[in-house]
Write a protein that holds these residues in place. Structure first.
Motif, PDB file in Angstrom:
ATOM      1  N   VAL A 214       0.619  -1.261  -0.175  1.00  0.00           N
ATOM      2  CA  VAL A 214       0.156   0.327  -0.448  1.00  0.00           C
ATOM      3  C   VAL A 214       0.775   1.031  -0.474  1.00  0.00           C
ATOM      4  O   VAL A 214       1.226   1.588   0.957  1.00  0.00           O
ATOM      5  CB  VAL A 214      -1.099  -0.157   0.827  1.00  0.00           C
ATOM      6  CG1 VAL A 214      -1.591   1.781   0.883  1.00  0.00           C
ATOM      7  CG2 VAL A 214      -1.772  -0.930   1.174  1.00  0.00           C
ATOM      8  N   THR A 215       0.499   2.526  -0.810  1.00  0.00           N
ATOM      9  CA  THR A 215       1.283   3.484  -1.363  1.00  0.00           C
ATOM     10  C   THR A 215       0.611   4.307  -1.279  1.00  0.00           C
ATOM     11  O   THR A 215      -0.522   4.343  -2.355  1.00  0.00           O
ATOM     12  CB  THR A 215       2.413   3.222  -1.896  1.00  0.00           C
ATOM     13  OG1 THR A 215       2.047   3.305  -3.525  1.00  0.00           O
ATOM     14  CG2 THR A 215       3.553   2.004  -1.731  1.00  0.00           C
ATOM     15  N   ASP A 216       0.919   5.729  -0.944  1.00  0.00           N
ATOM     16  CA  ASP A 216      -0.288   6.197  -2.395  1.00  0.00           C
ATOM     17  C   ASP A 216      -0.538   6.760  -3.588  1.00  0.00           C
ATOM     18  O   ASP A 216      -1.824   6.910  -4.317  1.00  0.00           O
ATOM     19  CB  ASP A 216       0.661   7.868  -1.829  1.00  0.00           C
ATOM     20  CG  ASP A 216       1.296   8.314  -0.731  1.00  0.00           C
ATOM     21  OD1 ASP A 216      -0.072   7.962   0.267  1.00  0.00           O
ATOM     22  OD2 ASP A 216       2.237   9.485  -0.059  1.00  0.00           O
ATOM     23  N   SER A 217       0.609   6.048  -4.281  1.00  0.00           N
ATOM     24  CA  SER A 217       0.064   5.370  -5.544  1.00  0.00           C
ATOM     25  C   SER A 217      -0.713   4.536  -5.807  1.00  0.00           C
ATOM     26  O   SER A 217      -0.705   4.064  -6.844  1.00  0.00           O
ATOM     27  CB  SER A 217       1.571   5.335  -6.328  1.00  0.00           C
ATOM     28  OG  SER A 217       2.621   4.416  -6.152  1.00  0.00           O
ATOM     29  N   SER A 218      -1.176   4.118  -4.554  1.00  0.00           N
ATOM     30  CA  SER A 218      -2.197   3.045  -4.853  1.00  0.00           C
ATOM     31  C   SER A 218      -3.372   3.358  -5.426  1.00  0.00           C
ATOM     32  O   SER A 218      -4.307   2.777  -5.865  1.00  0.00           O
ATOM     33  CB  SER A 218      -1.775   1.464  -4.226  1.00  0.00           C
ATOM     34  OG  SER A 218      -2.029   2.437  -2.492  1.00  0.00           O
ATOM     35  N   GLN A 219      -3.891   4.422  -4.697  1.00  0.00           N
ATOM     36  CA  GLN A 219      -4.923   5.030  -4.787  1.00  0.00           C
ATOM     37  C   GLN A 219      -5.200   5.334  -6.419  1.00  0.00           C
ATOM     38  O   GLN A 219      -3.602   5.651  -7.615  1.00  0.00           O
ATOM     39  CB  GLN A 219      -5.087   6.277  -4.723  1.00  0.00           C
ATOM     40  CG  GLN A 219      -5.449   6.497  -2.840  1.00  0.00           C
ATOM     41  CD  GLN A 219      -5.941   5.363  -2.343  1.00  0.00           C
ATOM     42  OE1 GLN A 219      -7.124   5.545  -2.748  1.00  0.00           O
ATOM     43  NE2 GLN A 219      -5.279   4.139  -1.413  1.00  0.00           N
ATOM     44  N   PRO A 220      -5.798   5.349  -6.919  1.00  0.00           N
ATOM     45  CA  PRO A 220      -6.716   5.187  -8.225  1.00  0.00           C
ATOM     46  C   PRO A 220      -6.367   7.179  -9.310  1.00  0.00           C
ATOM     47  O   PRO A 220      -6.585   7.673  -8.185  1.00  0.00           O
ATOM     48  CB  PRO A 220      -7.784   5.423  -9.043  1.00  0.00           C
ATOM     49  CG  PRO A 220      -8.839   5.106  -7.026  1.00  0.00           C
ATOM     50  CD  PRO A 220      -7.962   4.825  -6.490  1.00  0.00           C
ATOM     51  N   PHE A 221      -5.391   6.711 -10.573  1.00  0.00           N
ATOM     52  CA  PHE A 221      -5.389   8.059 -10.966  1.00  0.00           C
ATOM     53  C   PHE A 221      -5.917   7.995 -12.298  1.00  0.00           C
ATOM     54  O   PHE A 221      -5.974   6.418 -12.380  1.00  0.00           O
ATOM     55  CB  PHE A 221      -4.259   8.597 -10.568  1.00  0.00           C
ATOM     56  CG  PHE A 221      -3.008   7.791 -11.016  1.00  0.00           C
ATOM     57  CD1 PHE A 221      -2.559   7.727 -12.411  1.00  0.00           C
ATOM     58  CD2 PHE A 221      -2.591   6.913 -10.443  1.00  0.00           C
ATOM     59  CE1 PHE A 221      -1.402   7.344 -12.782  1.00  0.00           C
ATOM     60  CE2 PHE A 221      -1.876   6.031 -10.816  1.00  0.00           C
ATOM     61  CZ  PHE A 221      -1.052   6.215 -12.307  1.00  0.00           C
ATOM     62  N   TRP A 222      -6.433   9.449 -12.542  1.00  0.00           N
ATOM     63  CA  TRP A 222      -6.681   9.700 -14.443  1.00  0.00           C
ATOM     64  C   TRP A 222      -5.513   9.090 -15.138  1.00  0.00           C
ATOM     65  O   TRP A 222      -4.741   9.820 -14.661  1.00  0.00           O
ATOM     66  CB  TRP A 222      -7.665  10.294 -14.517  1.00  0.00           C
ATOM     67  CG  TRP A 222      -8.676  10.661 -14.026  1.00  0.00           C
ATOM     68  CD1 TRP A 222      -9.253  11.395 -13.012  1.00  0.00           C
ATOM     69  CD2 TRP A 222     -10.415   9.632 -14.212  1.00  0.00           C
ATOM     70  NE1 TRP A 222     -10.767  11.072 -12.705  1.00  0.00           N
ATOM     71  CE2 TRP A 222     -10.685   9.981 -13.930  1.00  0.00           C
ATOM     72  CE3 TRP A 222     -10.126   8.546 -15.291  1.00  0.00           C
ATOM     73  CZ2 TRP A 222     -12.463   9.060 -13.424  1.00  0.00           C
ATOM     74  CZ3 TRP A 222     -11.806   7.866 -15.546  1.00  0.00           C
ATOM     75  CH2 TRP A 222     -12.455   8.287 -14.650  1.00  0.00           C
ATOM     76  N   PHE A 223      -4.701   8.826 -16.091  1.00  0.00           N
ATOM     77  CA  PHE A 223      -4.042   8.681 -16.669  1.00  0.00           C
ATOM     78  C   PHE A 223      -4.945   8.249 -18.564  1.00  0.00           C
ATOM     79  O   PHE A 223      -4.692   7.672 -18.906  1.00  0.00           O
ATOM     80  CB  PHE A 223      -3.252   7.841 -16.712  1.00  0.00           C
ATOM     81  CG  PHE A 223      -1.621   8.077 -17.738  1.00  0.00           C
ATOM     82  CD1 PHE A 223      -0.539   9.358 -17.237  1.00  0.00           C
ATOM     83  CD2 PHE A 223      -1.546   6.720 -18.450  1.00  0.00           C
ATOM     84  CE1 PHE A 223       0.605   9.120 -18.283  1.00  0.00           C
ATOM     85  CE2 PHE A 223      -0.591   6.685 -19.122  1.00  0.00           C
ATOM     86  CZ  PHE A 223       0.368   8.074 -19.177  1.00  0.00           C
ATOM     87  N   LEU A 224      -4.384   9.774 -19.431  1.00  0.00           N
ATOM     88  CA  LEU A 224      -4.422   9.451 -20.712  1.00  0.00           C
ATOM     89  C   LEU A 224      -6.264   9.159 -21.199  1.00  0.00           C
ATOM     90  O   LEU A 224      -6.409   8.476 -21.989  1.00  0.00           O
ATOM     91  CB  LEU A 224      -3.816   8.585 -21.419  1.00  0.00           C
ATOM     92  CG  LEU A 224      -1.803   8.824 -21.709  1.00  0.00           C
ATOM     93  CD1 LEU A 224      -1.250   7.854 -23.293  1.00  0.00           C
ATOM     94  CD2 LEU A 224      -2.101  10.513 -21.979  1.00  0.00           C
ATOM     95  N   GLY A 225      -6.410   9.581 -19.790  1.00  0.00           N
ATOM     96  CA  GLY A 225      -8.401   9.243 -19.856  1.00  0.00           C
ATOM     97  C   GLY A 225      -9.254   8.149 -19.483  1.00  0.00           C
ATOM     98  O   GLY A 225     -10.175   7.638 -18.860  1.00  0.00           O
TER      99      GLY A 225
END
Length: 152
Positions: free
Chosen positions: A4-15
């Motif tokens: 579990v890291t901060d980057s495990s959260q969903p994010f938008w990338f190229l739509g």
């Protein structure tokens, strides 16, 4: 084992929506795994990774993979390999598709996160993005665009 890291959260990338499942820091840089969830017609520009091997695993949906001069049709449970130095991309053919991409060695996941926008609510529309800025930032990760996105 779960990471579990901060980057495990969903994010938008190229739509589309992305999520780092296993960051490179958890594997001493040997590999990383990123999940992509994209809608019909989604296709990143044809691109080349100079440093990483890439393996795609289709979790849900129907996807066409383009590797060099080959087109490979994949469905749930199928996988394809994008060798470093070879132009590749994909095109989502179903209403949605969910992919896991394994990158070896790791590091490129940092580029995805750096160019992503956090997902606020599960039903929000995809965030806008500046493709020119994303492409320009790719040079530092030895990733380069080799052509336009594939089309049906």
């Amino acid at each position: 084992m779960s990471f579990v890291t901060d980057s495990s959260q969903p994010f938008w990338f190229l739509g589309g929506q992305s999520r780092v499942l296993i960051p490179g820091q958890a594997t001493a840089g040997s590999l990383s795994v990123v999940e992509f969830t994209d809608g019909a017609g989604h296709a990143p520009p044809l691109h080349i990774h100079e440093d990483e091997e890439e393996v795609w695993i289709v979790l849900d949906g129907e996807v066409s993979f383009f590797v060099g001069d080959r087109r490979i049709e994949l469905g749930p449970g199928d996988a394809a390999h994008g060798p470093r130095g070879v132009p590749h991309s994909y095109l989502v053919r179903s209403p949605t598709a969910r992919l896991a991409a394994v990158f070896a060695p790791a590091r490129i996941e940092q580029w995805f996160v750096a160019n992503g926008t956090p997902v606020g609510a599960p039903d929000e529309a995809p965030a806008g993005f500046d493709l020119d800025a994303i492409v320009a930032s790719a040079q530092a990760f030895h990733l380069r665009v080799a052509g336009p996105p594939p089309a049906a």
